[in-house]
Design a protein around this motif. Structure first.
Motif, PDB file in Angstrom:
ATOM      1  N   MET A   1       9.075  67.345  50.557  1.00 36.11           N
ATOM      2  CA  MET A   1      10.219  67.990  49.910  1.00 36.11           C
ATOM      3  C   MET A   1      11.434  67.954  50.836  1.00 36.11           C
ATOM      4  N   PRO A   2      12.596  67.526  50.321  1.00 36.80           N
ATOM      5  CA  PRO A   2      13.802  67.532  51.158  1.00 36.80           C
ATOM      6  C   PRO A   2      14.183  68.948  51.585  1.00 36.80           C
ATOM      7  N   ARG A   3      14.984  69.012  52.597  1.00 32.33           N
ATOM      8  CA  ARG A   3      15.479  70.288  53.112  1.00 32.33           C
ATOM      9  C   ARG A   3      16.254  71.033  52.029  1.00 32.33           C
ATOM     10  N   LEU A   4      16.060  72.340  51.945  1.00 31.08           N
ATOM     11  CA  LEU A   4      16.747  73.153  50.955  1.00 31.08           C
ATOM     12  C   LEU A   4      17.845  73.994  51.610  1.00 31.08           C
ATOM     13  N   GLY A   5      18.905  74.237  50.877  1.00 35.14           N
ATOM     14  CA  GLY A   5      19.934  75.171  51.315  1.00 35.14           C
ATOM     15  C   GLY A   5      21.031  74.603  52.179  1.00 35.14           C
ATOM     16  N   GLY A   6      20.801  73.433  52.760  1.00 40.31           N
ATOM     17  CA  GLY A   6      21.812  72.839  53.621  1.00 40.31           C
ATOM     18  C   GLY A   6      22.079  73.677  54.857  1.00 40.31           C
ATOM     19  N   ALA A   7      23.216  73.423  55.495  1.00 40.07           N
ATOM     20  CA  ALA A   7      23.566  74.143  56.723  1.00 40.07           C
ATOM     21  C   ALA A   7      24.120  75.526  56.431  1.00 40.07           C
ATOM     22  N   GLU A   8      24.569  75.774  55.189  1.00 39.24           N
ATOM     23  CA  GLU A   8      25.201  77.042  54.861  1.00 39.24           C
ATOM     24  C   GLU A   8      24.183  78.126  54.524  1.00 39.24           C
ATOM     25  N   ARG A   9      23.078  77.738  53.887  1.00 39.53           N
ATOM     26  CA  ARG A   9      22.087  78.739  53.455  1.00 39.53           C
ATOM     27  C   ARG A   9      20.708  78.322  53.970  1.00 39.53           C
ATOM     28  N   VAL A  10      20.558  78.349  55.267  1.00 36.17           N
ATOM     29  CA  VAL A  10      19.285  77.912  55.859  1.00 36.17           C
ATOM     30  C   VAL A  10      18.138  78.821  55.457  1.00 36.17           C
ATOM     31  N   TRP A  11      18.456  80.052  55.095  1.00 38.95           N
ATOM     32  CA  TRP A  11      17.402  80.992  54.713  1.00 38.95           C
ATOM     33  C   TRP A  11      16.640  80.519  53.477  1.00 38.95           C
ATOM     34  N   LEU A  12      17.308  79.745  52.611  1.00 36.10           N
ATOM     35  CA  LEU A  12      16.621  79.225  51.436  1.00 36.10           C
ATOM     36  C   LEU A  12      15.455  78.327  51.824  1.00 36.10           C
ATOM     37  N   ASN A  13      15.673  77.528  52.851  1.00 31.65           N
ATOM     38  CA  ASN A  13      14.582  76.678  53.327  1.00 31.65           C
ATOM     39  C   ASN A  13      13.456  77.528  53.910  1.00 31.65           C
ATOM     40  N   GLY A  14      13.827  78.622  54.579  1.00 33.30           N
ATOM     41  CA  GLY A  14      12.813  79.529  55.093  1.00 33.30           C
ATOM     42  C   GLY A  14      11.981  80.148  53.986  1.00 33.30           C
ATOM     43  N   VAL A  15      12.619  80.503  52.891  1.00 26.94           N
ATOM     44  CA  VAL A  15      11.882  81.036  51.742  1.00 26.94           C
ATOM     45  C   VAL A  15      10.898  79.995  51.218  1.00 26.94           C
ATOM     46  N   TYR A  16      11.373  78.749  51.119  1.00 27.45           N
ATOM     47  CA  TYR A  16      10.502  77.673  50.644  1.00 27.45           C
ATOM     48  C   TYR A  16       9.283  77.522  51.549  1.00 27.45           C
ATOM     49  N   GLU A  17       9.487  77.506  52.852  1.00 25.76           N
ATOM     50  CA  GLU A  17       8.368  77.307  53.770  1.00 25.76           C
ATOM     51  C   GLU A  17       7.401  78.485  53.734  1.00 25.76           C
TER      52      GLU A  17
END
Length: 370
Positions: A254-270
């Motif tokens: 899965m590609p990175r989520l949220g980009g550089a502005e909302r890194v927390w979104l990727n944390g939620v995904y993980e």
């Protein structure tokens, strides 16, 4: 990360297959990682989560293999079996890393050619015990606790989880274990969502911050796997190998989520991937039935290959990383033939290591250690 002998018990061959799939994805992650510019644009962006999947598989297998044997097995016997299973490939992985150390010439490792032989041998000796190397012995310059074979860090935490299990957590009731797993899940989610990079990546440096990452990444999946082995009632599912493999690949690719502005979104995904999706995959894999002899052979091959591949591929990756660093601006189109050679070479080396080293050494250790 490993598959213990489950003699006299039904076996879960599809879990072996999934372990092999995850190991191959780890290699593809390490081959695409140096082509990215940072956390945001790695092609196999969540490949490092395979380690968390390995921890969950290990907890499940340990619980299934040993939970009901403690009335006839001592702690010493348990540790002997774990050493027989884990340590031979640890030693080989470190030896391969040492053999290639001075040949991975690159500007990203300026320390290498200043390292005296005695220091290399000392790091090798420590590495073969899987104890972490202090930062004062960081001979590569990447702040790795195992600078001869980077992936050794996860084996250190695997041993730590085994020790915690044997010395006390095996005695926990399901309720107590459930509470521990819940607390560990909260800690993992907090790490993933609040970390500066918005992910759980880390754990390979011997300092307080990174050791915390390593412990947090280990505690939930390993002991969630243990709890799952106790409470799960597998059904019988067809096509589970293909379905679980695709789901696992989807999570890890899965590609990175949220980009550089909302890194927390990727944390939620993980956090969701580790806490919810990985246990689901293991449960479905444990429920799967082998439908053909060919599928059974595939599962067996992937399971046998997984641990050796994990331990031997990174010494080869060091050469690949050095080549990329020495040829600035290498694109994926230019790199994939070299990456394919490393992947194929890693698989061949892993299989040769399994047949000519790991299995014979383990048989010898079993006769010597009893």
């Amino acid at each position: 990360m490993t598959n213990d002998s489950l003699a006299a018990k039904p076996h879960y061959p599809l879990l072996d297959g999934l372990r092999g799939v995850a190991a191959i994805i780890v290699v593809t992650f390490h081959l695409t990682e140096p082509l990215g510019t940072g956390h945001l644009d790695i092609l196999v962006n969540h490949g490092y989560l395979a380690v968390d999947f390995f921890f969950l598989l290990s907890g499940f297998v340990i619980g299934y293999a040993y939970d009901d044997r403690w009335q006839t097995m001592t702690i010493g016997t348990f540790f002997k079996r774990r050493i027989e299973r884990l340590q031979p490939m640890v030693v080989l992985g470190m030896l391969l890393g040492a053999l290639g150390f001075y040949f991975t010439d690159s500007t990203i490792w300026p320390l290498i050619h200043t390292v005296p032989l005695w220091k290399l041998l000392l790091v090798l000796l420590i590495g073969c015990t899987i104890l972490p190397v202090p930062l004062s012995l960081d001979i590569r310059g990447w702040q790795e606790m195992h600078p001869l074979n980077s992936v050794g860090w996860s084996l250190f935490f695997e041993y730590l989880a085994n020790i915690l299990y044997a010395l006390g957590i095996r005695k926990f009731s399901n309720t107590a274990l459930g509470i521990l797993v819940l607390l560990a899940a909260v800690a993992l989610a907090q790490l993933a969502i609040t970390s500066p990079a918005g992910d759980v990546s880390g754990g390979w440096t011997l300092n307080a911050e990174q050791v915390r990452v390593g412990i947090t990444r280990t505690m939930y999946p390993f002991f969630a796997g243990l709890l799952l082995s106790r409470i799960a009632k597998p059904t019988r599912l067809k096509h589970a190998l293909l379905g679980c493999s695709l789901l696992l690949a989807l999570v890890l690719y899965m590609p990175r989520l949220g980009g550089a502005e909302r890194v927390w979104l990727n944390g939620v995904y993980e956090a969701v991937a580790i806490i919810l999706i990985f246990p689901l995959i293991v449960y479905l894999g444990a429920s799967g039935v082998v439908q053909t002899q060919a599928e059974g052979r595939i599962c067996k091959f992937l399971g046998q290959l997984s641990y050796p591949l994990y331990l031997v591929h990174y010494p080869l990756v060091y050469f690949y990383v050095a080549w990329i660093s020495n040829h600035k601006g290498v694109t994926l189109a230019q790199a994939w033939p070299y990456a394919s050679v490393i992947l194929a070479g890693g698989i061949a080396l892993a299989y040769a290591s399994l047949k000519w080293y790991d299995e014979p050494v383990r048989r010898w250790l079993q006769t010597k250690l009893g």
